[in-house]
Design an enzyme around this catalytic site. Structure first.
Site, short mmCIF file in Angstrom:
data_model
loop_
_atom_site.label_atom_id
_atom_site.label_comp_id
_atom_site.label_asym_id
_atom_site.label_seq_id
_atom_site.Cartn_x
_atom_site.Cartn_y
_atom_site.Cartn_z
N ASP A 66 37.91 27.52 38.40
CA ASP A 66 37.63 27.31 36.88
C ASP A 66 36.85 28.39 36.30
OD1 ASP A 66 35.96 26.14 34.75
OD2 ASP A 66 36.85 24.33 35.33
N CYS A 123 35.19 18.95 37.44
CA CYS A 123 36.33 19.67 38.24
C CYS A 123 37.51 19.02 37.79
CB CYS A 123 35.91 19.86 39.79
SG CYS A 123 37.26 20.81 40.22
#
Ligand code: CO
Length: 231
Positions: A66, A123
């Site tokens: 990410d 996430c």
């Protein structure tokens, strides 16, 4: 038909416009590099020539891919201080040659003292693993997180709020990956030779930038259970 022609059919000039935006964001990266080098060498002219002589980081960071969770920025460290491996949802699987090679090099050549598995709330990989939608090839990777869910379903199924449940799965996934690292012969053999290697689990709260230490740090095989004690 090229994508640009395609877009121009929707709205004349749109293809060129998007190409301009793409070009400028790409140019921005190169300009950003020049700015970064200038800023560093203005402070310390020897900065890069010193970096070029070698690295001796004390930390291996295994985090999510990410874009919001970069290892150096979040820990206020500089190039040369953190050895980094990232993948979707910071999964550590003992058949992943990529992760194992990074771990082996970090532990046995660089002799890092800390291995940190860094998950993060929100996430996308963890959220996707909680659902039943197919995403393609990534499903095989996310299956590892579904296994974590199954392992802890007794706890997770009791959490009715979906966000809270996904946050807890982020934590449990991170803890399981710490455990997975401790199960490797790489970490276990290193523990036979030295006492200064620790494996930690962290979760980053993107909305505050702050790290939560999950307090699952391991520096020996004591809590692994008999079947994973390879000594
Ligand atoms: Co993620």
């Amino acid at each position: 038909m090229s994508p640009k022609q395609d877009l121009n059919e929707i709205r004349p000039g749109m293809g060129e416009q998007i190409q301009e935006i793409q070009k400028s964001s790409y140019e921005q990266l190169l300009q950003g590099n020049r700015d970064f080098v200038k800023a560093e060498t203005d402070i310390d002219p020897e900065y890069f020539s010193r970096l070029a002589r070698g690295q001796s980081p004390q930390v291996l960071w295994i985090g999510c891919s990410d874009s919001r969770v970069p290892a150096n920025e979040l820990t206020n460290t500089k190039p040369g201080e953190v050895f980094v491996h990232r993948n979707i949802a910071n999964v550590c699987v003992h058949s992943d040659m990529n992760m194992l090679s990074v771990l082996d090099y970090a532990v046995n050549v660089l002799k890092v003292k800390h291995v940190i598995v860094a998950g993060h709330y929100g996430c996308g990989g963890v959220l996707a693993a909680m659902g039943s939608k197919q995403f393609g090839i990534i499903d095989n990777w996310l299956r590892h997180i579904k296994d974590v869910y199954r392992l802890h379903s007794h706890e997770l199924d009791l959490i009715s709020d979906e966000k809270e449940r996904s946050n807890r799965l982020v934590e449990l996934n991170t803890i399981e990956q710490v455990y997975n690292l401790c199960k490797t012969t790489i970490v276990q053999n290193a523990w036979k030779e030295r006492e200064d290697l620790q494996v930690h689990g962290w979760v980053i709260d993107i909305s505050t930038g702050l790290v939560k230490d999950l307090k699952v740090s391991c520096s020996n095989t004591d809590n692994l259970g008999k079947v994973f004690d390879l000594s």
